[in-house]
Scaffold this motif. Sequence first.
Motif, short mmCIF file in Angstrom:
data_model
loop_
_atom_site.label_atom_id
_atom_site.label_comp_id
_atom_site.label_asym_id
_atom_site.label_seq_id
_atom_site.Cartn_x
_atom_site.Cartn_y
_atom_site.Cartn_z
N HIS A 1 -18.05 49.16 6.33
CA HIS A 1 -17.03 48.48 5.96
C HIS A 1 -16.89 47.59 4.97
O HIS A 1 -17.11 45.90 5.82
CB HIS A 1 -17.10 47.56 7.40
N ARG A 2 -17.73 47.05 4.27
CA ARG A 2 -18.28 46.30 3.44
C ARG A 2 -16.85 45.55 2.68
O ARG A 2 -15.29 46.17 2.54
CB ARG A 2 -18.27 46.49 1.79
N ARG B 1 -29.10 49.11 0.25
CA ARG B 1 -28.56 48.61 1.51
C ARG B 1 -27.34 47.71 0.76
O ARG B 1 -26.64 48.08 2.12
CB ARG B 1 -29.34 46.98 2.39
N LEU B 2 -27.30 47.01 0.11
CA LEU B 2 -25.58 46.57 0.02
C LEU B 2 -24.80 48.23 -0.39
O LEU B 2 -23.92 47.86 0.15
CB LEU B 2 -25.43 46.08 -1.11
N VAL C 1 -26.52 38.60 3.71
CA VAL C 1 -26.96 38.96 4.78
C VAL C 1 -27.68 40.40 4.85
O VAL C 1 -28.17 40.43 5.30
CB VAL C 1 -26.23 38.30 5.68
N GLU C 2 -26.66 40.94 5.17
CA GLU C 2 -27.25 42.38 4.97
C GLU C 2 -28.11 43.28 3.89
O GLU C 2 -29.41 43.35 4.13
CB GLU C 2 -25.98 42.95 4.95
N ALA C 3 -27.92 43.02 2.61
CA ALA C 3 -28.81 43.16 1.60
C ALA C 3 -29.80 42.17 1.21
O ALA C 3 -31.03 43.58 1.30
CB ALA C 3 -28.26 42.80 0.09
N LEU C 4 -30.09 41.01 2.30
CA LEU C 4 -31.73 40.78 1.87
C LEU C 4 -32.28 40.36 2.98
O LEU C 4 -33.48 40.47 3.02
CB LEU C 4 -31.12 39.25 1.70
N GLN C 5 -31.31 41.37 4.14
CA GLN C 5 -32.22 40.61 5.79
C GLN C 5 -32.40 40.02 6.16
O GLN C 5 -34.30 39.23 6.34
CB GLN C 5 -33.04 42.14 5.55
N GLN C 6 -32.03 38.23 5.57
CA GLN C 6 -32.25 37.36 6.13
C GLN C 6 -31.09 37.05 6.88
O GLN C 6 -29.78 37.27 6.45
CB GLN C 6 -32.72 36.22 5.00
N PRO C 7 -31.65 35.42 7.68
CA PRO C 7 -29.94 35.32 8.44
C PRO C 7 -29.70 34.29 7.58
O PRO C 7 -30.14 33.84 7.07
CB PRO C 7 -31.23 34.02 9.58
N GLN C 8 -28.07 34.20 8.35
CA GLN C 8 -26.73 33.73 7.56
C GLN C 8 -27.16 32.01 7.16
O GLN C 8 -26.72 31.39 5.79
CB GLN C 8 -25.63 33.98 8.77
N PRO C 9 -27.58 31.59 7.93
CA PRO C 9 -28.21 30.25 8.00
C PRO C 9 -29.30 29.94 6.49
O PRO C 9 -29.31 28.94 5.59
CB PRO C 9 -28.39 29.64 9.17
N CYS D 1 -13.13 40.24 6.39
CA CYS D 1 -14.75 40.54 6.26
C CYS D 1 -15.18 40.87 7.79
O CYS D 1 -14.21 39.82 8.68
CB CYS D 1 -15.56 39.69 6.29
N LEU D 2 -15.60 42.23 8.18
CA LEU D 2 -15.27 42.43 9.64
C LEU D 2 -16.29 41.97 10.99
O LEU D 2 -16.35 41.97 11.43
CB LEU D 2 -15.12 43.97 9.60
N THR D 3 -17.73 41.43 9.49
CA THR D 3 -18.63 40.79 10.59
C THR D 3 -18.89 39.41 10.15
O THR D 3 -19.48 38.82 11.02
CB THR D 3 -19.57 41.77 10.15
#
Length: 242
Positions: A229-230, A223-224, A158-166, A237-239
């Motif tokens: 806190h990866r 971004r990855l 999600v963080e790397a691709l900057q897309q919503p989780q769904p 997983c903290l997120t």
Amino acid sequence: MAEALLRHYGEGQFQVFSAGTEPDQVDPRVLEALQELGISSNGLHAKPLDRFADQSFDFVITLCSKARQECGNWPGSGVVLAWDFDDPRSSSDPQAIPKTLQAIIQRIRLFIEVNSKATGTLYPSLSPLEFYKALADEVRLKTLLLLRDQELCVCELVEALQQPQPKISRNLAQLRKTGLLLDRRQGQWVFYRLHPLMSDWMKAVIRTTAENNQEFFAAASARLEAMAHRPAAGEACLTGCG
């Protein structure tokens, strides 16, 4: 025992290696139990873990809790399976070794059945057209490129691709259904990696694409790498990326 059993029942489908955290001489009772089942013990000897420290494996199977703690995060490992058995050598039961042998046989037969199905029916039925259709989407292609040599949690993608989780989860589900990805649930979180039984030519396509088009997913990789806190295997997983 497990090395000899998987070699025997796997019938050449798998390359098998074994090692111990505290290697010792092979117990003669183990050799006797194997012999009674008609299973070859040729070449069996105790080996230390560091002998394989620079190697990667599609599967890492630990047989006791201590081994799981020491090599559950083996660098470059694929699927990590924990089969915790009590050490039969320390048991007062004279049948402890044969009983443990039978218990490992049951696990190994199930392991072979599951993974033989993947080897024998999944990938031969995946045509080149289906494979390239799976790649014909920016999110799915970048996901495969990022996963080519590592395991990633959903929240990392999600963080790397900057897309919503769904959207990420939907595309991951499609890649998993196709047979290109394997997922592993750890508590409430899910990690993904390239399926270790993926056909070699498919792995080569993904690797070659990555090597020759690094600018295509450079921002995602950056971004990855910059993500704080990866999560890692064995950590929370903290997120919250379940």
